[in-house]
Enzyme design. Structure first.
Site, PDB file in Angstrom:
ATOM      1  N   GLY A 174       0.820  -1.197   0.000  1.00  0.00           N
ATOM      2  CA  GLY A 174       0.000   0.000   0.000  1.00  0.00           C
ATOM      3  C   GLY A 174       0.857   1.250   0.000  1.00  0.00           C
ATOM      4  O   GLY A 174       1.973   1.248   0.511  1.00  0.00           O
ATOM      5  N   SER A 175       0.345   2.332  -0.584  1.00  0.00           N
ATOM      6  CA  SER A 175       1.028   3.616  -0.492  1.00  0.00           C
ATOM      7  C   SER A 175       0.828   4.197   0.908  1.00  0.00           C
ATOM      8  O   SER A 175       0.004   3.724   1.684  1.00  0.00           O
ATOM      9  CB  SER A 175       0.479   4.581  -1.550  1.00  0.00           C
ATOM     10  OG  SER A 175       0.850   4.144  -2.837  1.00  0.00           O
ATOM     11  N   GLY A 176       1.613   5.233   1.213  1.00  0.00           N
ATOM     12  CA  GLY A 176       1.502   5.871   2.516  1.00  0.00           C
ATOM     13  C   GLY A 176       2.679   5.563   3.418  1.00  0.00           C
ATOM     14  O   GLY A 176       2.739   6.056   4.550  1.00  0.00           O
ATOM     15  N   HIS A 177       3.613   4.729   2.911  1.00  0.00           N
ATOM     16  CA  HIS A 177       4.792   4.363   3.706  1.00  0.00           C
ATOM     17  C   HIS A 177       6.074   4.931   3.106  1.00  0.00           C
ATOM     18  O   HIS A 177       7.161   4.473   3.408  1.00  0.00           O
ATOM     19  CB  HIS A 177       4.915   2.845   3.792  1.00  0.00           C
ATOM     20  CG  HIS A 177       3.677   2.158   4.246  1.00  0.00           C
ATOM     21  ND1 HIS A 177       3.126   2.399   5.487  1.00  0.00           N
ATOM     22  CD2 HIS A 177       2.843   1.270   3.630  1.00  0.00           C
ATOM     23  CE1 HIS A 177       2.023   1.665   5.620  1.00  0.00           C
ATOM     24  NE2 HIS A 177       1.825   0.984   4.506  1.00  0.00           N
ATOM     25  N   LYS A 209       5.656  -7.940   2.349  1.00  0.00           N
ATOM     26  CA  LYS A 209       5.362  -7.699   3.764  1.00  0.00           C
ATOM     27  C   LYS A 209       4.152  -8.546   4.160  1.00  0.00           C
ATOM     28  O   LYS A 209       3.207  -8.706   3.378  1.00  0.00           O
ATOM     29  CB  LYS A 209       5.055  -6.217   4.005  1.00  0.00           C
ATOM     30  CG  LYS A 209       6.228  -5.296   3.699  1.00  0.00           C
ATOM     31  CD  LYS A 209       6.091  -3.899   4.306  1.00  0.00           C
ATOM     32  CE  LYS A 209       4.837  -3.143   3.894  1.00  0.00           C
ATOM     33  NZ  LYS A 209       4.641  -3.019   2.436  1.00  0.00           N
ATOM     34  N   ASP A 223      -1.451  -8.325   0.545  1.00  0.00           N
ATOM     35  CA  ASP A 223      -0.166  -8.412  -0.162  1.00  0.00           C
ATOM     36  C   ASP A 223       0.210  -9.863  -0.440  1.00  0.00           C
ATOM     37  O   ASP A 223       0.647 -10.211  -1.537  1.00  0.00           O
ATOM     38  CB  ASP A 223       0.938  -7.750   0.680  1.00  0.00           C
ATOM     39  CG  ASP A 223       0.779  -6.244   0.793  1.00  0.00           C
ATOM     40  OD1 ASP A 223       0.632  -5.585  -0.245  1.00  0.00           O
ATOM     41  OD2 ASP A 223       0.792  -5.725   1.916  1.00  0.00           O
ATOM     42  N   HIS A 225      -0.107   1.014   9.818  1.00  0.00           N
ATOM     43  CA  HIS A 225      -1.378   1.503   9.282  1.00  0.00           C
ATOM     44  C   HIS A 225      -2.253   2.027  10.401  1.00  0.00           C
ATOM     45  O   HIS A 225      -3.456   2.185  10.239  1.00  0.00           O
ATOM     46  CB  HIS A 225      -2.139   0.395   8.570  1.00  0.00           C
ATOM     47  CG  HIS A 225      -1.336  -0.338   7.556  1.00  0.00           C
ATOM     48  ND1 HIS A 225      -0.581  -1.430   7.864  1.00  0.00           N
ATOM     49  CD2 HIS A 225      -1.152  -0.101   6.234  1.00  0.00           C
ATOM     50  CE1 HIS A 225       0.029  -1.860   6.770  1.00  0.00           C
ATOM     51  NE2 HIS A 225      -0.294  -1.078   5.774  1.00  0.00           N
TER      52      HIS A 225
END
Lengths: 330, 330
Positions: free
Chosen positions: A53-56, A104, A109, A218
């Protein structure tokens, strides 16, 4: 919650457009959401693909480049990328030597990378996988069966990338990646909640005087909440949580990782406390990395990751790397 | 406001202890608050010293190393360092070729670096100075006569550092630094206020639905407040403010700088918008740097700095640099 965005629906595409103009050494396919080294596939070398996911950020797209990832697949914010992205990435980086998927441990995922591996196999691309599950905070979580993958992902991507760069075959690159993960453990704390663009308000409620110990990347719940602690106390708690699970017989790499909104000034102060605890526990430190590497948007807080290294892993850690987010030695 | 600290009184000392353990390639004098390249003084080369209030990390301490600063002097948070720090730094890095002081235009910094220059002169150290004053937002400000020094400091430190690294004499290194500053302009916006450890609450009040245009790096007031704008609108406003003052006849370096708490995902999206405006205005871009470099603790927001470069400056920008905060090419 104010954000420096246009609309929530386009944040990932907008960021990819920005990466494209800022990093001409990368090929950024905005439509299909794949970031690839411009020189891929590299003849005679194993390809490394990761994603999530994006945001990391800078994880994973910021770790694409010589000495680290060959390609990355960003999903929507906090949402797994889809198998088609991973298949495209694998096809773009496979030189015939095969591709390692670095995954991960989050349910989405894992499922999607598994599906992509099957699709790649159908196309004649050899795939090996490594699952990163370093977070000792909780056994299972909101998005996970088993431990979450967090800070150790950087260690796995860096050292497996160096092994691939040396021209090692797929099974050896995979062995390095597995060894790094097995020798790595993480523990994180949050001082504030995280706000996703889609929601626009904090994803959980963290009262003014409390912190969350064992937070995920998250904003998933951790082990417990307590009244706010000092940097010294947080370091004691976090490092002990890691050392309860990892009893290092060799020097460790230390990652003091900011979750996004914690100033570097605080992270360095926290680093001093982390080193103090390690010294008190008799754990020698080989290298220390401090900064925002595996983040959770605007969350305040920090995680500690330790990785026990032998001579070979330390050499792979020190090897040159040239990516937007991590760069040294060339 | 929760912080990852012990007590407000020790945040700078604690951070310096962390820098010391994380960066063995630096000599960190925690008591006297000076960060020096371990190999200083470097024979035959001009020394570069900068400094300023803490809270802007990685600036300045994170920019000490080969190809950039020789030493940095951190003051208390948002407070100028004292002349004694600057004198110690100058003495530590002077190889006999003299020392350039890189000074951001804030009243305290200017006075103290001036005094340090006199003291250094008494000790036989040749000093040259450059004043960085790139921020077009306001003519005078809370802490400044004339324009504030912000993002261009990174450009000055990098390119003057490369010139020193090439073995140029003091007057030539100074000339490069002056040229970089004269060709650089910045404009920043804040989406949230900043909280210093000593105060513990936001230093100014920014209502939920508003942003501040033209903010400084200490939360000083900017030009105006408006209802929250999109990334596209903010880029239009900010780049136009810069281009009203700088009419580039040559390609520009672009720094899209996060103020601290704005996620990298948003900074990259903003970068796309900044490039869009530059393309619309016919300004070619030579290089782009995106990240948190000249920060304001936990403030959310971003600044844009443009630096018009000729071939010489571009070569100095591309030259190898090896510091905790900026590293490439070796």
């Amino acid at each position: 919650m104010k954000m420096l965005i246009n609309v929530a629906e386009t944040v990932v595409a907008d960021a990819l457009r920005g990466m494209a103009v800022a990093h001409p050494e990368l090929t950024v396919d905005v439509e299909n959401r794949v970031i690839v080294r411009r020189d891929a596939p590299v003849a005679g070398k194993v390809g490394l693909v990761s994603g999530g996911g994006s945001g990391h950020e800078p994880l994973h797209g910021g770790f694409v480049g010589p000495g680290m990832l060959s390609a990355a697949c960003p999903g929507e914010v906090f949402t797994s990328p889809v198998p088609d992205q991973m298949l495209r990435a694998a096809a773009a980086v496979d030189s015939g030597e095969g591709v390692l998927f670095i995954v991960k441990n989050y349910t989405g995922d894992v499922l999607n990378f598994d599906m992509a591996a099957e699709l790649a196999d159908d196309e004649g691309i050899r795939i090996a996988k490594v699952l990163v599950n370093d977070d000792v905070a909780v056994q299972d979580s909101l998005f996970t069966a088993g431990r979450r993958g967090t800070g150790a992902t950087l260690f796995v991507e860096k050292m497996a990338g160096a092994a691939a760069d040396e021209g090692r075959p797929l099974d050896r690159v995979q062995e390095i990646a597995v060894r790094v993960n097995e020798n790595s453990r993480s523990f994180g704390v949050a001082l504030s909640a995280v706000t996703t663009p889609a929601k626009g308000s904090p994803t959980f409620d963290l009262p003014a005087g409390e912190l969350e110990l064992g937070i995920g990347i998250h904003g998933e719940p951790g082990r417990e909440r307590r009244a706010m602690m000092t940097s010294r106390e947080i370091a004691d708690f976090s490092v002990d949580a890691v050392l309860d699970d990892l009893d290092p017989k060799a020097p460790v790499l230390v990652l003091v990782n900011g979750m996004g909104a914690t100033p570097l000034l605080e992270l360095y102060g926290y680093t001093a406390e982390v080193h103090r605890v390690l010294a008190e526990r008799g754990v020698p430190v080989a290298r220390t990395l401090v900064g925002n590497y595996v983040t959770s948007l605007d969350m305040a807080g920090a995680s500690v990751t330790l990785c026990q290294v032998d001579e070979e892993l330390l050499r792979l850690w020190d090897a040159p790397v040239s990516t937007p987010g991590l760069r040294w030695g060339r």
